[in-house]
Design an enzyme around this catalytic site. Structure first.
Site, PDB file in Angstrom:
ATOM      1  N   ARG A  78      39.017  37.834-104.079  1.00  0.00           N
ATOM      2  CA  ARG A  78      38.171  38.542-103.029  1.00  0.00           C
ATOM      3  C   ARG A  78      39.350  39.557-102.260  1.00  0.00           C
ATOM      4  NH1 ARG A  78      34.757  35.171 -99.164  1.00  0.00           N
ATOM      5  NH2 ARG A  78      33.431  34.932-100.980  1.00  0.00           N
ATOM      6  N   ARG A 147      37.607  36.408 -91.227  1.00  0.00           N
ATOM      7  CA  ARG A 147      37.787  36.908 -92.746  1.00  0.00           C
ATOM      8  C   ARG A 147      37.463  38.473 -92.345  1.00  0.00           C
ATOM      9  NH1 ARG A 147      34.795  33.544 -96.503  1.00  0.00           N
ATOM     10  NH2 ARG A 147      35.792  31.303 -95.777  1.00  0.00           N
ATOM     11  N   LYS A 211      35.564  28.655 -91.475  1.00  0.00           N
ATOM     12  CA  LYS A 211      35.624  30.108 -91.573  1.00  0.00           C
ATOM     13  C   LYS A 211      35.253  30.824 -90.355  1.00  0.00           C
ATOM     14  CE  LYS A 211      32.588  30.024 -95.130  1.00  0.00           C
ATOM     15  NZ  LYS A 211      31.702  30.420 -96.000  1.00  0.00           N
ATOM     16  N   LYS A 213      33.825  34.865 -88.705  1.00  0.00           N
ATOM     17  CA  LYS A 213      33.477  36.154 -89.007  1.00  0.00           C
ATOM     18  C   LYS A 213      33.051  36.806 -87.880  1.00  0.00           C
ATOM     19  CE  LYS A 213      31.754  34.533 -93.675  1.00  0.00           C
ATOM     20  NZ  LYS A 213      30.436  34.175 -94.323  1.00  0.00           N
ATOM     21  N   CYS A 430      22.618  37.594-103.490  1.00  0.00           N
ATOM     22  CA  CYS A 430      24.328  36.972-103.708  1.00  0.00           C
ATOM     23  C   CYS A 430      24.279  37.031-105.116  1.00  0.00           C
ATOM     24  CB  CYS A 430      23.980  35.595-102.926  1.00  0.00           C
ATOM     25  SG  CYS A 430      23.362  34.360-103.915  1.00  0.00           S
ATOM     26  N   CYS A 436      29.016  30.852-109.441  1.00  0.00           N
ATOM     27  CA  CYS A 436      28.923  30.343-108.280  1.00  0.00           C
ATOM     28  C   CYS A 436      28.847  28.786-108.223  1.00  0.00           C
ATOM     29  CB  CYS A 436      28.079  30.942-106.984  1.00  0.00           C
ATOM     30  SG  CYS A 436      28.086  30.004-105.465  1.00  0.00           S
ATOM     31  N   CYS A 475      21.333  29.557-103.084  1.00  0.00           N
ATOM     32  CA  CYS A 475      21.163  28.334-102.097  1.00  0.00           C
ATOM     33  C   CYS A 475      21.121  28.650-100.966  1.00  0.00           C
ATOM     34  CB  CYS A 475      22.449  27.571-102.667  1.00  0.00           C
ATOM     35  SG  CYS A 475      23.888  27.917-101.848  1.00  0.00           S
ATOM     36  N   CYS A 479      24.497  33.704 -98.138  1.00  0.00           N
ATOM     37  CA  CYS A 479      25.567  34.748 -98.442  1.00  0.00           C
ATOM     38  C   CYS A 479      25.010  36.144 -98.681  1.00  0.00           C
ATOM     39  CB  CYS A 479      26.337  34.505 -99.799  1.00  0.00           C
ATOM     40  SG  CYS A 479      27.069  32.908 -99.707  1.00  0.00           S
TER      41      CYS A 479
HETATM   42 FE1  SRM Z   1      29.501  33.325 -99.047  1.00  0.00          FE
HETATM   43  C1  SRM Z   1      30.425  30.227 -99.995  1.00  0.00           C
HETATM   44  C2  SRM Z   1      29.820  34.545-102.127  1.00  0.00           C
HETATM   45  C3  SRM Z   1      29.047  36.331 -97.803  1.00  0.00           C
HETATM   46  C4  SRM Z   1      27.931  31.903 -96.177  1.00  0.00           C
HETATM   47  N1  SRM Z   1      30.127  32.268-100.589  1.00  0.00           N
HETATM   48  C5  SRM Z   1      30.361  31.187-100.947  1.00  0.00           C
HETATM   49  C6  SRM Z   1      31.252  30.998-102.433  1.00  0.00           C
HETATM   50  C7  SRM Z   1      32.663  31.332-102.193  1.00  0.00           C
HETATM   51  C8  SRM Z   1      31.180  29.678-102.938  1.00  0.00           C
HETATM   52  C9  SRM Z   1      32.064  28.620-102.882  1.00  0.00           C
HETATM   53  O1  SRM Z   1      32.372  28.250-101.927  1.00  0.00           O
HETATM   54  O2  SRM Z   1      32.213  27.994-103.860  1.00  0.00           O
HETATM   55  C10 SRM Z   1      30.570  32.070-103.042  1.00  0.00           C
HETATM   56  C11 SRM Z   1      31.186  32.697-104.201  1.00  0.00           C
HETATM   57  C12 SRM Z   1      30.166  33.189-105.348  1.00  0.00           C
HETATM   58  C13 SRM Z   1      30.852  34.238-106.425  1.00  0.00           C
HETATM   59  O3  SRM Z   1      30.860  33.844-107.645  1.00  0.00           O
HETATM   60  O4  SRM Z   1      30.949  35.354-105.951  1.00  0.00           O
HETATM   61  C14 SRM Z   1      30.106  32.946-101.865  1.00  0.00           C
HETATM   62  N2  SRM Z   1      29.647  35.040 -99.978  1.00  0.00           N
HETATM   63  C15 SRM Z   1      29.757  35.463-101.227  1.00  0.00           C
HETATM   64  C16 SRM Z   1      29.343  36.674-101.485  1.00  0.00           C
HETATM   65  C17 SRM Z   1      30.395  37.396-102.680  1.00  0.00           C
HETATM   66  C18 SRM Z   1      27.983  37.101-101.630  1.00  0.00           C
HETATM   67  C19 SRM Z   1      27.808  38.381-102.275  1.00  0.00           C
HETATM   68  O5  SRM Z   1      26.978  38.526-103.165  1.00  0.00           O
HETATM   69  O6  SRM Z   1      27.983  39.462-101.767  1.00  0.00           O
HETATM   70  C20 SRM Z   1      29.857  37.336-100.117  1.00  0.00           C
HETATM   71  C21 SRM Z   1      31.256  37.561 -99.788  1.00  0.00           C
HETATM   72  C22 SRM Z   1      31.760  38.221 -98.368  1.00  0.00           C
HETATM   73  C23 SRM Z   1      33.195  38.542 -98.465  1.00  0.00           C
HETATM   74  O7  SRM Z   1      33.471  39.671 -98.966  1.00  0.00           O
HETATM   75  O8  SRM Z   1      33.743  37.938 -97.549  1.00  0.00           O
HETATM   76  C24 SRM Z   1      29.402  36.009 -99.118  1.00  0.00           C
HETATM   77  N3  SRM Z   1      28.761  33.908 -97.314  1.00  0.00           N
HETATM   78  C25 SRM Z   1      28.648  35.155 -97.203  1.00  0.00           C
HETATM   79  C26 SRM Z   1      27.487  35.297 -95.917  1.00  0.00           C
HETATM   80  C27 SRM Z   1      27.107  36.857 -95.241  1.00  0.00           C
HETATM   81  C28 SRM Z   1      28.106  37.250 -94.274  1.00  0.00           C
HETATM   82  O9  SRM Z   1      29.144  36.745 -93.875  1.00  0.00           O
HETATM   83  O10 SRM Z   1      27.995  38.474 -93.708  1.00  0.00           O
HETATM   84  C29 SRM Z   1      27.322  34.226 -95.501  1.00  0.00           C
HETATM   85  C30 SRM Z   1      26.555  33.691 -94.334  1.00  0.00           C
HETATM   86  C31 SRM Z   1      27.072  33.945 -93.053  1.00  0.00           C
HETATM   87  C32 SRM Z   1      27.946  32.917 -92.393  1.00  0.00           C
HETATM   88  O11 SRM Z   1      29.017  32.699 -92.775  1.00  0.00           O
HETATM   89  O12 SRM Z   1      27.026  32.332 -91.597  1.00  0.00           O
HETATM   90  C33 SRM Z   1      28.093  33.339 -96.207  1.00  0.00           C
HETATM   91  N4  SRM Z   1      29.411  31.274 -98.235  1.00  0.00           N
HETATM   92  C34 SRM Z   1      28.579  30.977 -97.096  1.00  0.00           C
HETATM   93  C35 SRM Z   1      28.746  29.534 -97.062  1.00  0.00           C
HETATM   94  C36 SRM Z   1      27.949  28.576 -95.680  1.00  0.00           C
HETATM   95  C37 SRM Z   1      28.928  28.742 -94.543  1.00  0.00           C
HETATM   96  C38 SRM Z   1      28.263  27.715 -93.622  1.00  0.00           C
HETATM   97  O13 SRM Z   1      28.493  27.984 -92.428  1.00  0.00           O
HETATM   98  O14 SRM Z   1      27.782  26.645 -93.969  1.00  0.00           O
HETATM   99  C39 SRM Z   1      29.582  28.875 -98.322  1.00  0.00           C
HETATM  100  C40 SRM Z   1      29.748  27.595 -98.355  1.00  0.00           C
HETATM  101  C41 SRM Z   1      30.909  27.049 -97.417  1.00  0.00           C
HETATM  102  O15 SRM Z   1      31.595  27.709 -96.919  1.00  0.00           O
HETATM  103  O16 SRM Z   1      30.926  25.797 -97.565  1.00  0.00           O
HETATM  104  C42 SRM Z   1      29.757  30.365 -98.712  1.00  0.00           C
HETATM  105 FE1  SF4 Z   2      26.622  30.608-103.842  1.00  0.00          FE
HETATM  106 FE2  SF4 Z   2      24.601  30.013-102.444  1.00  0.00          FE
HETATM  107 FE3  SF4 Z   2      26.270  31.750-101.598  1.00  0.00          FE
HETATM  108 FE4  SF4 Z   2      24.604  32.690-103.251  1.00  0.00          FE
HETATM  109  S1  SF4 Z   2      24.102  31.637-101.215  1.00  0.00           S
HETATM  110  S2  SF4 Z   2      26.709  32.914-103.668  1.00  0.00           S
HETATM  111  S3  SF4 Z   2      24.431  30.803-104.480  1.00  0.00           S
HETATM  112  S4  SF4 Z   2      27.141  29.738-102.074  1.00  0.00           S
END
Ligand code: SRM
Ligand code: SF4
Length: 565
Positions: A78, A147, A211, A213, A430, A436, A475, A479
């Protein structure tokens, strides 16, 4: 190692961070190990701080197991890009790296960052070097730190937009980890520290509990979904001049099925600060969370839970103490919409920008659409154009004096203009499968087809142009920020989704669970009568998300704690 910390009470990741010698761990050894395509378990936690996630190809999972092979490991990289702005040269470099070292596609994320998928271990280092050669980096794109800082997408819209973008860059720079590990490991810079001699003045040796944000938004446009952020700055203007920011804290969307103490939560506006105070406010909010956030349970470690556990009044008092001054009372503001505003716009400097829709944020070539080739041609032929990643997985070709040239290239490849339904242009999915590890169901690879089917229903009711926010994730981690959508699907198991309704069009309300574990046929059967009712019985200009609440399909949720999956 310290004897004062009782590690038995803390999450395992706390110890990994502490023992890592400021994010070094055994990453160098892991990269050099020829026996496996993976890195050591503890290093998979540390690599995130360097912008790298270990993944495996989930499509090949069963077959690899049958053949008694280890999973087909590869890595996601990333790229941190505050405010999402890249030059055409940087775009060309990412395009090249995608072809030469990754899976041939570029992913534009929901936080204005680039992702490369499918990078195998031995290509990690040259890829990171290639990114740095183009003056970008990947440090702190993931991990328990601040981030990528999001910002209203195009700084050239006005002077105020430029100031706000500058704040995103300043906060990002101020909160970037100081460890030299990144430069040593990836860029072959001399080993500066082999003991705890690095300093992290803000983060300390265990970084944040989780994390963190941040985003900045300029009303009336909530294109960074400001209330989903741990910390949000809402720009306040008077007569076109920036006077400061309302500060919102405690947003976050991640949650887990079957764990009711996890839930999405919207940020609370707690006051106002001047432009000069904003970086300090960002630092002090981070410090309060660093000192009080839960380091035992990672599912309860985001700022939103610190605030809900201790109370908003406690948080404000504590923040004021850390700041040494009080935030002023919040100023009035209004958001009218979130999402992107498509089409051409002229900036105050007379240059042109085009906001394009990129389905699922995936830049690739298919038989139907040569999007990657088209954008590469724009970057090559129009070097003055910027490539601005929006917070909704889309792209602005920005601030060029060569509007006609850009338009001709995009027309040649049928990239723009295109007739998009109001539903599709407000869609986010997402990544989910096949990279993922946490996905229960498809999202990016499936939502476009599901939208086509919903479009037929909308067409029947003459609603094809109606803007409705629709989001899908594989899930409940959130994201694609699904909890803010008017219609949302969250993957429960392969081919099955929970359906949520009732978010609003400006991103200020959480949606509510409507039906659980639906197949595609069931989804369409559920939506058909609601859409028909909407077409017939909506009030003038009433939005879909407001309608489903008024008509009682779902009950409005007032705070995150009420949310149920
Ligand atoms: Fe996310 C984890 C992809 C924005 C909440 N996110 C992941 C992981 C890295 C899976 C992992 O931990 O193994 C995913 C990788 C998938 C892949 O193959 O690319 C992933 N998140 C993404 C992206 C690429 C989704 C997309 O399709 O655009 C976004 C990348 C953003 C960036 O450039 O940094 C992405 N993730 C978000 C957002 C939205 C936002 O930030 O605006 C959220 C919800 C907001 C928040 O954080 O509360 C988000 N991602 C999570 C979570 C849940 C965090 C939590 O508080 O519980 C996880 C899982 C974790 O952290 O344990 C996660
Ligand atoms: Fe993966 Fe769940 Fe985030 Fe989608 S919402 S990219 S399935 S961790």
């Amino acid at each position: 190692m310290s004897n004062e910390i009782d590690w038995t009470t803390l999450s395992e990741v706390e110890k990994i961070k502490y023992d890592s010698n400021y994010l070094r761990g055994t990453l160098v050894e892991s990269l050099a190990d020829p026996v496996t395509g993976a890195i050591a378990d503890a290093d998979t936690q540390l690599s995130k701080f360097h912008g790298i996630y270990q993944q495996h190809d989930r499509d090949l999972e069963k077959e690899r197991k049958r053949q008694k092979l280890e999973p087909a490991f590869s890595f996601l990289i990333r790229v941190r890009l505050p405010g999402g702005i890249a030059t055409s040269q940087q775009w060309l470099q990412m395009d090249k790296l995608a072809d030469e070292r990754a899976n041939g596609t570029l992913k534009l994320t929901t936080r204005q960052a680039f992702q490369l998928h499918g990078v195998i271990k031995k290509k990690l280092k040259p890829t990171i070097q290639g990114i740095n050669d183009a003056l970008m980096d990947t440090i702190a794109a993931c991990g328990d730190v601040n981030r990528n800082v999001m910002s209203h997408a195009n700084p050239a819209e006005s002077e105020l937009h430029a100031e706000v973008y500058q704040l995103a860059k300043d906060i990002s720079a101020h909160l970037t980890p100081q460890t030299s590990a990144y430069h040593e490991i990836w860029l072959d810079k001399k080993l500066i520290a082999n003991s705890k001699s690095d300093v992290e003045p803000i983060y300390g040796d265990r970084y944040l509990p989780r994390k963190f944000k941040m985003a900045v938004a300029i009303p009336p446009y909530n294109d960074t979904d400001i209330f989903s952020q741990d910390l949000g700055f809402i720009a306040i203007e008077e007569k076109g001049k920036l006077i400061g920011y309302n500060v919102s804290v405690g947003g976050g969307l991640g949650s887990t099925f079957g764990v009711p103490e996890t839930y999405p939560r919207l940020g609370d506006v707690i006051g106002f600060c001047t432009p000069e105070q904003a970086v300090d406010v960002a630092e002090k909010v981070v410090l309060v969370q660093k000192d009080y956030g839960d380091r035992q349970n990672r599912k309860h470690a985001r700022l939103k839970y610190t605030i809900d556990d201790r109370g908003l009044a406690w948080f404000k008092d504590e923040l004021n103490k850390y700041l040494g001054y009080k935030l002023q009372p919040a100023k009035p503001y209004t958001f009218t919409r979130n999402g992107d505003r498509y089409g051409w716009k002229k900036g105050t400097d007379g240059k042109w920008s085009l906001n394009l829709f990129v389905e699922g944020g995936r830049v690739k070539n298919t038989d139907q659409l040569q999007l990657k080739t088209a954008l590469k041609e724009v970057a090559t032929e129009v070097p003055d154009a910027q490539f601005i990643l929006t917070g909704n997985q889309n792209l602005i070709i920005g601030n060029t004096s060569e509007k006609a040239k850009v338009a001709a290239i995009l027309k040649k490849y049928n990239v723009w203009p295109v007739g998009l339904s109001g539903l599709r242009q407000n869609s986010i999915a997402c990544v989910a499968m096949n990279t993922c590890a946490l996905a229960f169901a498809e999202a990016e690879r499936y939502l476009p087809d599901l939208i086509t089917k919903i479009e037929s229903i909308l067409e029947e009711h003459r609603l094809i142009k109606e803007e409705i926010i629709i989001r899908m994730t594989g899930c409940p981690n959130g994201c694609g920020r699904p909890y803010l959508a008017e219609i949302a699907f969250i993957g429960k198991s392969p081919g099955h989704y929970n359906l949520y309704l009732g978010g609003n069009f400006n991103g200020t309300r959480l949606n509510t669970l409507y039906k659980e574990t639906l197949s595609e046929e069931e989804i369409l059967n559920e939506l058909r009568p609601i859409i028909a009712d909407f077409a017939e019985n909506r009030n003038p200009k009433e939005r879909f998300g407001d309608f489903v609440i008024r008509k009682g399909y779902v009950k409005e949720i007032k705070e995150g704690k009420e949310f149920k999956h």
